[in-house]
Design a protein around this motif. Structure first.
Motif, short mmCIF file in Angstrom:
data_model
loop_
_atom_site.label_atom_id
_atom_site.label_comp_id
_atom_site.label_asym_id
_atom_site.label_seq_id
_atom_site.Cartn_x
_atom_site.Cartn_y
_atom_site.Cartn_z
N ARG A 17 0.85 -1.19 0.00
CA ARG A 17 0.00 0.00 0.00
C ARG A 17 0.88 1.24 0.00
O ARG A 17 1.85 1.32 0.74
N LEU A 18 0.52 2.21 -0.84
CA LEU A 18 1.27 3.47 -0.89
C LEU A 18 0.95 4.31 0.34
O LEU A 18 -0.17 4.30 0.85
N TYR A 19 1.95 5.06 0.80
CA TYR A 19 1.75 5.97 1.92
C TYR A 19 0.89 7.15 1.49
O TYR A 19 0.99 7.64 0.36
N SER A 20 0.03 7.62 2.35
CA SER A 20 -0.72 8.85 2.10
C SER A 20 -0.71 9.69 3.37
O SER A 20 -0.75 9.16 4.49
N ILE A 21 -0.65 11.00 3.19
CA ILE A 21 -0.68 11.92 4.33
C ILE A 21 -2.07 11.84 4.96
O ILE A 21 -3.07 11.98 4.26
N PRO A 22 -2.16 11.59 6.28
CA PRO A 22 -3.48 11.48 6.90
C PRO A 22 -4.26 12.79 6.82
O PRO A 22 -3.68 13.88 6.79
N GLY A 23 -5.60 12.69 6.78
CA GLY A 23 -6.44 13.89 6.77
C GLY A 23 -6.57 14.51 5.39
O GLY A 23 -6.14 13.94 4.38
N ASN A 24 -7.15 15.68 5.35
CA ASN A 24 -7.40 16.40 4.10
C ASN A 24 -6.92 17.84 4.20
O ASN A 24 -6.74 18.37 5.30
N VAL A 25 -6.73 18.47 3.03
CA VAL A 25 -6.39 19.89 3.00
C VAL A 25 -7.55 20.67 3.62
O VAL A 25 -8.71 20.46 3.26
N PRO A 26 -7.28 21.55 4.58
CA PRO A 26 -8.38 22.31 5.20
C PRO A 26 -9.03 23.26 4.22
O PRO A 26 -8.39 23.74 3.28
N LYS A 27 -10.30 23.54 4.45
CA LYS A 27 -10.98 24.53 3.61
C LYS A 27 -10.33 25.90 3.83
O LYS A 27 -9.97 26.24 4.96
N PRO A 28 -10.18 26.68 2.75
CA PRO A 28 -9.59 28.01 2.90
C PRO A 28 -10.34 28.84 3.94
O PRO A 28 -11.57 28.91 3.93
N GLY A 29 -9.59 29.43 4.86
CA GLY A 29 -10.18 30.28 5.89
C GLY A 29 -10.65 29.55 7.13
O GLY A 29 -11.03 30.19 8.11
N SER A 30 -10.59 28.20 7.12
CA SER A 30 -11.09 27.44 8.28
C SER A 30 -10.11 27.42 9.44
O SER A 30 -10.50 27.20 10.59
N ILE A 31 -8.82 27.65 9.17
CA ILE A 31 -7.80 27.67 10.23
C ILE A 31 -7.33 29.10 10.42
O ILE A 31 -6.76 29.71 9.52
N THR A 32 -7.60 29.66 11.58
CA THR A 32 -7.22 31.05 11.87
C THR A 32 -6.04 31.15 12.83
O THR A 32 -5.39 32.19 12.91
N ASP A 33 -5.77 30.08 13.59
CA ASP A 33 -4.66 30.08 14.55
C ASP A 33 -3.73 28.91 14.28
O ASP A 33 -4.18 27.80 13.98
N GLY A 34 -2.44 29.18 14.40
CA GLY A 34 -1.46 28.10 14.30
C GLY A 34 -1.10 27.74 12.87
O GLY A 34 -1.55 28.35 11.90
N CYS A 35 -0.26 26.72 12.77
CA CYS A 35 0.20 26.21 11.48
C CYS A 35 -0.94 25.48 10.78
O CYS A 35 -1.64 24.67 11.39
N ARG A 36 -1.10 25.71 9.49
CA ARG A 36 -2.21 25.11 8.75
C ARG A 36 -2.01 23.61 8.52
O ARG A 36 -2.97 22.90 8.20
N PHE A 37 -0.79 23.14 8.68
CA PHE A 37 -0.53 21.71 8.48
C PHE A 37 -0.55 20.93 9.80
O PHE A 37 -0.43 19.71 9.80
N ALA A 38 -0.74 21.63 10.91
CA ALA A 38 -0.58 21.01 12.23
C ALA A 38 -1.45 19.76 12.41
O ALA A 38 -0.98 18.74 12.94
N ALA A 39 -2.69 19.79 11.96
CA ALA A 39 -3.61 18.67 12.18
C ALA A 39 -3.18 17.41 11.44
O ALA A 39 -3.61 16.30 11.80
N ARG A 40 -2.32 17.53 10.43
CA ARG A 40 -1.90 16.38 9.63
C ARG A 40 -0.43 16.03 9.84
O ARG A 40 0.07 15.08 9.24
N CYS A 41 0.25 16.81 10.69
CA CYS A 41 1.71 16.70 10.81
C CYS A 41 2.11 15.62 11.81
O CYS A 41 1.54 15.53 12.92
N SER A 42 3.12 14.83 11.47
CA SER A 42 3.61 13.77 12.36
C SER A 42 4.57 14.31 13.41
O SER A 42 4.89 13.62 14.39
N GLU A 43 5.05 15.56 13.26
CA GLU A 43 6.01 16.14 14.19
C GLU A 43 5.45 17.35 14.92
O GLU A 43 6.19 18.21 15.40
N VAL A 44 4.13 17.42 15.05
CA VAL A 44 3.46 18.56 15.64
C VAL A 44 3.72 18.66 17.15
O VAL A 44 3.90 17.63 17.82
#
Length: 338
Positions: A277-304
């Motif tokens: 099975r190929l690796y895939s980044i967990p989660g989805n790209v957030p909708k534009p404007g839905s993240i107002t605080d913090g890094c936009r990749f935080a919810a999908r990041c393995s090193e958060v």
């Protein structure tokens, strides 16, 4: 080192909808030099195409609008150099530049070509708008352009209609239209997405040939890192409307720093490894404007870590020409804020 022919500084393109103001492109900066191929990569919804439409002055208004930043185009005349901010130029001036100095290859040739007009008419239309050619001269130039992009029977094809051509042939016609006025910058928005692998290779080879022979700067927008490795000199990685990493193509592919860039590269199939099975980044790209605080990749990041949810990281310079938007590299001694 050659000068940048196109420079984007802190570009912000927002859409004003019933749900409020949506930042599709948020503080994006990059440049492209004469004769260079710059790749912009990222998943669907990261702002790549809106960036290209902003450069071309084609963001639909309403609801879209460039609310901040500059798009600087440096035009080289015979005796002097002139810089214009495309954000501020008039519609008339933008029509003079679009298709003439800066041209674009759109993603889907069947919807970009007009089914009611012949191939020759659509090429000569661009020539008539920007060059003082007679009808006979324009037709001759159209046939030359079709030959240049490798279309056989150019004398007959020039009188045919888009529905009579294959997908690969239509994309070649799009390139012929874009290159007919010898633009200084060619914006290619996923030019091989709808084509089979063999035709993809031919189209990419054609673009490389035009870049080599005519010195055209190419801004190549794609989600295919294989295409980037084949075509590009430098690459920008975009995520959720921001540039998260930028550098020369070898550095980005061999020594990626941002967790998102690493995830993209990890998801590619390896020829020498057998994977169920190929690796895939967990989660989805957030909708534009839905993240107002913090890094936009935080919810999908393995090193958060905690700070990532509270603060938005700045773009940091890791080495000459290599930047990254991540807190992991603030402790490196040579890091500078961009």
């Amino acid at each position: 080192m050659k000068k940048p022919v196109l420079e984007i500084n802190n570009l912000q393109t927002h859409f004003f909808t019933d749900r409020g103001e949506i930042p599709a492109v948020d503080d994006v900066s990059f440049f492209i030099r004469e004769g260079e191929v710059l790749g912009i990569v990222g998943e669907s919804g990261c702002g790549k195409s809106v960036t290209s439409l902003s450069i071309m002055g084609l963001v639909p208004s309403p609801p879209g609008k460039i609310v901040g930043g500059n798009i600087l185009f440096r035009e080289q005349h015979s005796t002097k150099e002139e810089t214009e901010n495309l954000v501020n130029v008039s519609s008339k001036r933008m029509r003079q530049i679009r298709g003439n100095k800066i041209a674009m290859i759109f993603q889907e040739p069947m919807t970009s070509l007009d089914p009611l007009f012949s191939i020759g008419f659509q090429i000569t239309e661009a020539l008539n708008n920007h060059q003082n050619l007679s009808k006979k001269e324009a037709r001759k130039k159209a046939i030359e352009m079709l030959n240049l992009v490798g279309i056989p029977r150019a004398e007959q094809i020039v009188d045919e209609y888009p529905h009579q051509l294959s997908g690969g042939m239509r994309q070649r016609v799009m390139i012929a239209i874009a290159m007919s006025c010898d633009p200084e910058v060619l914006v290619a928005d996923e030019p091989t997405t709808a084509l089979d692998v063999t035709i993809q290779a031919q189209i990419l080879e054609l673009m490389k040939k035009l870049n080599r022979e005519k010195g055209t700067a190419i801004l190549l927008i794609t989600h295919d890192l294989g295409v980037v490795s084949e075509m590009c000199d430098r690459v920008c990685v975009m995520y959720a409307g921001k540039v998260v990493e930028e550098g020369d193509v070898r550095t980005i592919l061999k020594f990626p720093k941002h967790p998102y860039t690493r995830g993209l590269l990890r998801s590619l199939p390896k020829m020498h490894e057998k994977q169920e099975r190929l690796y895939s980044i967990p989660g989805n790209v957030p909708k534009p404007g839905s993240i107002t605080d913090g890094c936009r990749f935080a919810a999908r990041c393995s090193e958060v870590f905690d700070r990532c949810y509270k603060e938005d990281p700045e773009l940091l310079t890791l080495s000459e020409g290599h930047t990254c938007r991540c807190f992991l590299y603030e402790k490196e001694g040579d890091v500078q804020h961009v």
